[in-house]
Write an enzyme that holds these catalytic residues in place. Sequence first.
Site, PDB file in Angstrom:
ATOM      1  N   HIS A  77      -6.886 -53.074  87.497  1.00 43.15           N
ATOM      2  CA  HIS A  77      -6.668 -51.887  86.553  1.00 43.15           C
ATOM      3  C   HIS A  77      -6.817 -52.249  85.101  1.00 43.15           C
ATOM      4  O   HIS A  77      -6.298 -51.469  84.298  1.00 43.15           O
ATOM      5  CB  HIS A  77      -5.047 -51.319  86.748  1.00 43.15           C
ATOM      6  CG  HIS A  77      -5.064 -50.386  87.887  1.00 43.15           C
ATOM      7  ND1 HIS A  77      -5.975 -49.936  88.615  1.00 43.15           N
ATOM      8  CD2 HIS A  77      -4.012 -49.695  88.440  1.00 43.15           C
ATOM      9  CE1 HIS A  77      -5.640 -49.204  89.474  1.00 43.15           C
ATOM     10  NE2 HIS A  77      -4.438 -48.937  89.557  1.00 43.15           N
ATOM     11  N   GLU A  93      10.549 -45.806  74.050  1.00 43.36           N
ATOM     12  CA  GLU A  93       8.955 -45.963  73.878  1.00 43.36           C
ATOM     13  C   GLU A  93       8.838 -44.568  72.858  1.00 43.36           C
ATOM     14  O   GLU A  93       9.697 -43.985  72.333  1.00 43.36           O
ATOM     15  CB  GLU A  93       8.392 -45.790  75.233  1.00 43.36           C
ATOM     16  CG  GLU A  93       8.412 -46.971  75.966  1.00 43.36           C
ATOM     17  CD  GLU A  93       7.211 -46.965  77.045  1.00 43.36           C
ATOM     18  OE1 GLU A  93       6.550 -46.123  77.095  1.00 43.36           O
ATOM     19  OE2 GLU A  93       7.272 -47.914  77.778  1.00 43.36           O
ATOM     20  N   ASP A 112       4.819 -48.792  82.444  1.00 45.15           N
ATOM     21  CA  ASP A 112       5.081 -47.311  82.665  1.00 45.15           C
ATOM     22  C   ASP A 112       4.561 -46.844  83.944  1.00 45.15           C
ATOM     23  O   ASP A 112       5.127 -46.056  84.662  1.00 45.15           O
ATOM     24  CB  ASP A 112       4.232 -46.576  81.654  1.00 45.15           C
ATOM     25  CG  ASP A 112       4.613 -46.722  80.480  1.00 45.15           C
ATOM     26  OD1 ASP A 112       5.905 -47.130  80.164  1.00 45.15           O
ATOM     27  OD2 ASP A 112       4.047 -46.568  79.276  1.00 45.15           O
TER      28      ASP A 112
HETATM   29  C1  LIG Z   1      -2.503 -46.471  84.541  1.00 44.61           C
HETATM   30  C2  LIG Z   1      -1.949 -47.799  83.728  1.00 44.61           C
HETATM   31  C3  LIG Z   1      -0.630 -47.911  83.099  1.00 44.61           C
HETATM   32  C4  LIG Z   1      -0.530 -49.075  82.549  1.00 44.61           C
HETATM   33  N1  LIG Z   1       0.850 -49.207  81.881  1.00 44.61           N
HETATM   34  C5  LIG Z   1       0.976 -50.655  81.236  1.00 44.61           C
HETATM   35  C6  LIG Z   1       2.303 -50.568  80.713  1.00 44.61           C
HETATM   36  O1  LIG Z   1       3.141 -49.776  80.595  1.00 44.61           O
HETATM   37  N2  LIG Z   1       2.715 -51.855  80.003  1.00 44.61           N
HETATM   38  C7  LIG Z   1       1.687 -52.917  80.362  1.00 44.61           C
HETATM   39  O2  LIG Z   1       1.951 -54.137  79.658  1.00 44.61           O
HETATM   40  N3  LIG Z   1       0.636 -53.047  80.826  1.00 44.61           N
HETATM   41  C8  LIG Z   1       0.311 -51.625  81.534  1.00 44.61           C
HETATM   42  N4  LIG Z   1      -1.343 -51.489  82.052  1.00 44.61           N
HETATM   43  C9  LIG Z   1      -2.019 -52.530  82.011  1.00 44.61           C
HETATM   44  C10 LIG Z   1      -1.901 -53.355  83.121  1.00 44.61           C
HETATM   45  O3  LIG Z   1      -0.365 -54.262  83.005  1.00 44.61           O
HETATM   46  C11 LIG Z   1      -3.061 -54.547  83.048  1.00 44.61           C
HETATM   47  O4  LIG Z   1      -4.187 -54.007  83.215  1.00 44.61           O
HETATM   48  C12 LIG Z   1      -2.819 -55.509  84.566  1.00 44.61           C
HETATM   49  O5  LIG Z   1      -3.467 -56.469  84.534  1.00 44.61           O
HETATM   50  C13 LIG Z   1      -2.922 -54.619  85.732  1.00 44.61           C
HETATM   51  O6  LIG Z   1      -2.603 -55.188  86.589  1.00 44.61           O
HETATM   52  P1  LIG Z   1      -3.616 -55.638  87.892  1.00 44.61           P
HETATM   53  O7  LIG Z   1      -2.896 -55.725  89.020  1.00 44.61           O
HETATM   54  O8  LIG Z   1      -4.551 -54.247  87.972  1.00 44.61           O
HETATM   55  O9  LIG Z   1      -4.646 -56.699  87.451  1.00 44.61           O
HETATM   56  P2  LIG Z   1      -6.117 -56.643  87.419  1.00 44.61           P
HETATM   57  O10 LIG Z   1      -6.547 -55.721  86.682  1.00 44.61           O
HETATM   58  O11 LIG Z   1      -6.665 -56.920  89.002  1.00 44.61           O
HETATM   59  O12 LIG Z   1      -6.216 -58.044  86.669  1.00 44.61           O
HETATM   60  C14 LIG Z   1      -6.141 -58.326  85.231  1.00 44.61           C
HETATM   61  C15 LIG Z   1      -6.629 -59.811  84.750  1.00 44.61           C
HETATM   62  O13 LIG Z   1      -5.665 -60.746  85.543  1.00 44.61           O
HETATM   63  C16 LIG Z   1      -6.356 -61.716  86.265  1.00 44.61           C
HETATM   64  N5  LIG Z   1      -5.325 -61.558  87.625  1.00 44.61           N
HETATM   65  C17 LIG Z   1      -5.009 -60.707  88.280  1.00 44.61           C
HETATM   66  N6  LIG Z   1      -4.424 -61.361  89.200  1.00 44.61           N
HETATM   67  C18 LIG Z   1      -4.070 -62.595  88.904  1.00 44.61           C
HETATM   68  C19 LIG Z   1      -3.431 -63.790  89.459  1.00 44.61           C
HETATM   69  N7  LIG Z   1      -2.642 -63.319  90.614  1.00 44.61           N
HETATM   70  N8  LIG Z   1      -3.442 -64.872  89.041  1.00 44.61           N
HETATM   71  C20 LIG Z   1      -4.055 -64.989  87.863  1.00 44.61           C
HETATM   72  N9  LIG Z   1      -4.807 -64.236  87.296  1.00 44.61           N
HETATM   73  C21 LIG Z   1      -4.793 -62.754  87.805  1.00 44.61           C
HETATM   74  C22 LIG Z   1      -7.671 -60.750  86.679  1.00 44.61           C
HETATM   75  O14 LIG Z   1      -8.702 -61.882  87.048  1.00 44.61           O
HETATM   76  C23 LIG Z   1      -7.857 -59.986  85.319  1.00 44.61           C
HETATM   77  O15 LIG Z   1      -8.454 -61.030  84.458  1.00 44.61           O
HETATM   78  C24 LIG Z   1      -1.581 -50.428  82.562  1.00 44.61           C
HETATM   79  C25 LIG Z   1      -2.435 -50.099  83.201  1.00 44.61           C
HETATM   80  C26 LIG Z   1      -2.842 -48.710  84.045  1.00 44.61           C
HETATM   81  C27 LIG Z   1      -4.292 -48.562  84.629  1.00 44.61           C
END
Ligand SMILES: Cc1cc2nc3c(=O)[nH]c(=O)nc-3n(C[C@H](O)[C@H](O)[C@H](O)COP(=O)(O)OP(=O)(O)OC[C@H]3O[C@@H](n4cnc5c(N)ncnc54)[C@H](O)[C@@H]3O)c2cc1C
Length: 496
Positions: free
Chosen positions: A114, A281, A171
């Site tokens: 994400h 917020e 969120d």
């Molecule tokens: C709809 C939406 C709402 C959001 N709301 C918020 C919010 O309110 N507050 C906020 O802080 N963020 C928010 N985000 C952002 C979100 O926190 C980050 O994008 C987060 O990284 C997404 O988690 P993911 O599991 O999809 O990670 P990914 O997108 O899969 O990974 C993110 C990064 O971390 C690395 N990574 C993933 N897993 C691991 C692991 N286990 N160990 C080491 N590195 C790893 C990946 O290589 C990449 O570089 C939001 C994103 C979206 C799409």
Amino acid sequence: MPLEPTRRNALHGFAAMAVVIGFDPLNRLWVTDDGRQEGGARRAASDTLEALPPLDGTLLVDEASLAAAADDYGHIVHRTPSAVLRPGSVADIVAMVRYCNARGLKVAPRGQGHTTYGQAQTEGGLVVETSPLDRIGQVSGNTVTVGAGALWSSVAKATLAHGLTPPVFTDYIELSVGGTLSVGGLGGQTHRHGSQLDTVTELKVVTGAGELITCSPTRRADLFRAVLGGLGQCAIIVGATLRLVTAPETVRHYQLPYSDLETFLADQRRLVTEGRFSYVEGQVSAAEDGSFTTYVLEAVAYGPPAGPAPDDTQLLAGLRHDPAGAQIADMGYYAFLDRLAAGVAALKEAGLWDWAHPWLNVMLPGDSAAPLAASLLQDLGPDDVGPGGVVLLYPLLRERLRQPMLRTPDDPVPYLMSVLRACPPGDTATVDRLLAANRTAYETVRDSGGLQYPVGSIPFTAADWRDHFGPAWPQLAAARKCYDPRGVLTPGQGVF
Ligand SMILES: Cc1cc2nc3c(=O)[nH]c(=O)nc-3n(C[C@H](O)[C@H](O)[C@H](O)COP(=O)(O)OP(=O)(O)OC[C@H]3O[C@@H](n4cnc5c(N)ncnc54)[C@H](O)[C@@H]3O)c2cc1C
């Protein structure tokens, strides 16, 4: 321990799918058992085959798996890996990181994918899916140990069964624990409890060298600090122990309209410094003339047993919101945490979830938040945000943000500003325009002492990252050298 059910070499169950049996170091290609070309894998001379270690899970090279791993919520960057590991155990991650390390192949951990700008991708390397590591352990005292692939929604449901909850939520709660712990994890409760990083008591990680290590503030503290918010540069998080607090049963949710930016920001600041609410917020949206001048302060008071019964008169005393249009609603605690679910379902239904998301996420120093926010908002028109897009603007308390890799402006009350843009994915001219606008906005913010919050789409160089980490850079660089000496991990961030 293998995940349930044990699937050691269960690849043979997939009749139609080629099975990877090793790597050809000369041609730098994965070798499949059937000789057919599968995604990035091609047949190679068997005398150069370096056999794959035995796996509990699956190494995928089919086109669909590679294409999925070459995409993310941004739909802007597409880097195709040569293989995807769907691990059946933590041991699989250890084995494959070692295997890739020895062969100079990059490794990108991926939670829910994400982030919006290719951060979890790798061109030609191995993507490690963490979603199979979704186990949620027993709640013990006020902690719970979970797999890195567990979703925050699942963690909430499991802990609420014990009357407990993680103190801080993003969120949107369908994000992986490992994914948000690699970037920060900020939400309306951050002014009370810090980021999600500040709620972790222990981590299990697989380093870039392929070592499985348990770390905490008192055990391998250098690694612990470099991994939390460290953008996956030193280790892959495979498990985390999270601190829990008493959960409220219900919450009262306030939405207070403002028509003046400075008053809106000042009232938000007052609320977070006084700690009147459990959650604060705010959002900015377009007025009828298209200008981003409509502000809504969002605050939540927790009901018993986590807080006193909300008293509107006390909670709203002295706030200068517009007299008309305030909304107050009581709801269950989980319904509050999951409040975006209906909107997300509607976006998916309308196809907008698959639009490009060139997001801008920055932190503004509190003392210049008003003029900076005004200038950034002034540059926005509805086409810069798009349908379903939103602008978030709310304060954090720096003293609560204690993890060094989560960079914050040098100000006691910085503001997070997120321009959550959406535009048609095929419209590359608009995507490019918005990426350039993100860079310009970032430079304006940086020149006033602000930073990016690294989940969005801002073109960034290695030199920018050095600037970004500032005083934390030596710690991150030392940890990278120690724990990922060949620099294989998480190339999509572009940090090293
Ligand atoms: C709809 C939406 C709402 C959001 N709301 C918020 C919010 O309110 N507050 C906020 O802080 N963020 C928010 N985000 C952002 C979100 O926190 C980050 O994008 C987060 O990284 C997404 O988690 P993911 O599991 O999809 O990670 P990914 O997108 O899969 O990974 C993110 C990064 O971390 C690395 N990574 C993933 N897993 C691991 C692991 N286990 N160990 C080491 N590195 C790893 C990946 O290589 C990449 O570089 C939001 C994103 C979206 C799409």
